[in-house]
Design an enzyme around this catalytic site. Structure first.
Site, PDB file in Angstrom:
ATOM      1  N   THR A  46      60.089  53.320  26.595  1.00 49.94           N
ATOM      2  CA  THR A  46      61.379  53.747  27.146  1.00 49.94           C
ATOM      3  C   THR A  46      62.346  54.127  26.036  1.00 49.94           C
ATOM      4  O   THR A  46      63.010  55.169  26.093  1.00 49.94           O
ATOM      5  CB  THR A  46      61.991  52.611  27.987  1.00 49.94           C
ATOM      6  N   THR A  47      62.427  53.293  25.000  1.00 46.78           N
ATOM      7  CA  THR A  47      63.343  53.547  23.891  1.00 46.78           C
ATOM      8  C   THR A  47      62.968  54.815  23.144  1.00 46.78           C
ATOM      9  O   THR A  47      63.817  55.458  22.528  1.00 46.78           O
ATOM     10  CB  THR A  47      63.360  52.343  22.932  1.00 46.78           C
ATOM     11  N   TYR A 109      59.772  55.294  40.771  1.00 52.01           N
ATOM     12  CA  TYR A 109      60.198  56.182  41.856  1.00 52.01           C
ATOM     13  C   TYR A 109      59.328  56.021  43.102  1.00 52.01           C
ATOM     14  O   TYR A 109      59.800  55.545  44.123  1.00 52.01           O
ATOM     15  CB  TYR A 109      60.251  57.662  41.445  1.00 52.01           C
ATOM     16  N   TYR A 135      53.947  46.176  31.908  1.00 48.95           N
ATOM     17  CA  TYR A 135      55.392  46.192  31.643  1.00 48.95           C
ATOM     18  C   TYR A 135      56.131  46.112  32.968  1.00 48.95           C
ATOM     19  O   TYR A 135      56.078  47.034  33.781  1.00 48.95           O
ATOM     20  CB  TYR A 135      55.761  47.464  30.870  1.00 48.95           C
ATOM     21  N   ARG A 140      64.611  49.387  35.987  1.00 46.99           N
ATOM     22  CA  ARG A 140      64.390  50.818  35.750  1.00 46.99           C
ATOM     23  C   ARG A 140      63.433  51.434  36.769  1.00 46.99           C
ATOM     24  O   ARG A 140      63.576  52.602  37.122  1.00 46.99           O
ATOM     25  CB  ARG A 140      63.836  51.056  34.332  1.00 46.99           C
ATOM     26  N   LYS A 164      54.808  42.398  29.365  1.00 50.78           N
ATOM     27  CA  LYS A 164      56.152  42.487  28.808  1.00 50.78           C
ATOM     28  C   LYS A 164      57.097  42.235  29.966  1.00 50.78           C
ATOM     29  O   LYS A 164      57.176  43.031  30.910  1.00 50.78           O
ATOM     30  CB  LYS A 164      56.403  43.866  28.194  1.00 50.78           C
ATOM     31  N   ILE A 206      59.113  42.616  22.481  1.00 46.40           N
ATOM     32  CA  ILE A 206      59.065  44.067  22.276  1.00 46.40           C
ATOM     33  C   ILE A 206      60.518  44.505  22.331  1.00 46.40           C
ATOM     34  O   ILE A 206      61.139  44.493  23.379  1.00 46.40           O
ATOM     35  CB  ILE A 206      58.171  44.750  23.314  1.00 46.40           C
TER      36      ILE A 206
END
Length: 296
Positions: A46-47, A109, A135, A140, A164, A206
């Site tokens: 994501t980052t 989504y 994850y 999100r 994670k 992380i």
């Protein structure tokens, strides 16, 4: 054996002004982390703005990071997608390149039922022969991996080894560790909860914070593992104001600005991300200075 213990950096992706990937700066960042205590590089998460990358860019970036790290520290590739076929293909390619592990986010989504998550992760794991860290970040994706689902996958799919956890729900984390008898590689997905998750048997974090404070984030984990829980907790608490500012707007908006303030300009954000507001830039800069980070 865990892919890594300690602090893994969810590394940013540097861009040129035309928004092409700046591999020269990425090369510098990889060296920076190898030299400053980071225990693992997580590329295209994501980052790293993976959501705005083409599949070709994504895989090029993964291969570059693996080649440049050269075995100095492990590299985990973010290969998740809300399309199982896409996640399978990205994961197979990254595994073939030699990624030490894969970070696979829940479908977003379109989401999935818990049964759907089991089929999704099983399909990816069967296709890509590399250790997989699930994850879970419902804030999100709108899709939480329930503890029973985590336990089922870890117990029944050989190369699904960890999670994670970014739910922020310590009770959920405790339930995961209970249902797996602690036989899971647990990583914090929240920089302000590293010590709490380590106390439940976690392997590390992380981290977004590691982009700007790699040694200190590493030390939070190292002190805990060495038995200096008080020292680890003190570092964790000292970092909280900075962590708050690194998430004052949507990640990775603040951390890219923070790196520019340190003299490591990583270029623009890809839309729909926009630049940090001037007000937040001031509070971010102050938090960095208060933490002991030298600004350029």
């Amino acid at each position: 054996m865990a892919i890594f213990t300690g602090a893994g950096v969810a590394i940013v992706t540097p861009f040129h002004e035309d928004e092409s990937i700046n591999y020269d700066r990425l090369d510098e960042l990889i060296d920076f982390h190898c030299e400053n205590g980071t225990d693992c590089i997580i590329i295209c998460g994501t980052t790293g703005e993976s959501a705005t990358m083409t599949e070709e860019e994504h895989l090029e970036c993964v291969k570059f990071a693996i080649d440049r790290a050269k075995g100095r520290i492990p590299v985990i590739a973010g290969t998740g997608s809300n399309c199982t076929r896409t996640a399978v293909e990205l994961s197979k390619e990254a595994a073939d390149y030699g990624a030490d592990g894969l970070l696979v986010v829940t479908p977003y989504y379109n989401k999935a039922t818990q049964a759907g998550l089991i089929t999704h992760y099983t399909a990816v794991a069967n296709a890509a022969k590399a250790p997989i860290i699930m994850y879970s970040v419902a804030s999100r994706t709108g899709c939480n991996i329930e503890p029973a689902t985590v336990a089922h996958l870890v117990k029944n799919v050989e190369n699904i080894v960890g999670v994670k956890e970014a739910s922020g729900n310590i009770s959920q984390v405790a339930k995961i560790m209970s249902l797996t008898d602690g036989n899971i590689d647990l990583y914090s997905g929240n920089d302000d909860q590293i010590v709490p998750l380590l106390s439940l048997g976690g392997k590390g974090v992380i981290s977004v914070l590691s982009n700007v404070a790699p040694k200190e984030t590493h030390d939070i984990c190292e002190k805990f593992f060495a038995g200096d829980v008080a020292g680890s907790a003190a570092l964790q608490l000292k970092a909280v104001p900075l962590i708050d500012q690194l998430f004052c707007e949507v990640n990775p908006i603040p951390v890219k600005k923070a790196m520019k303030l340190m003299g490591m300009d990583c270029g623009p954000l890809r839309m729909p991300m926009t630049e940090l507001t001037p007000e937040h830039e001031k509070t971010l800069a102050q938090a960095m200075k208060d933490f002991g980070i030298t600004l350029a």
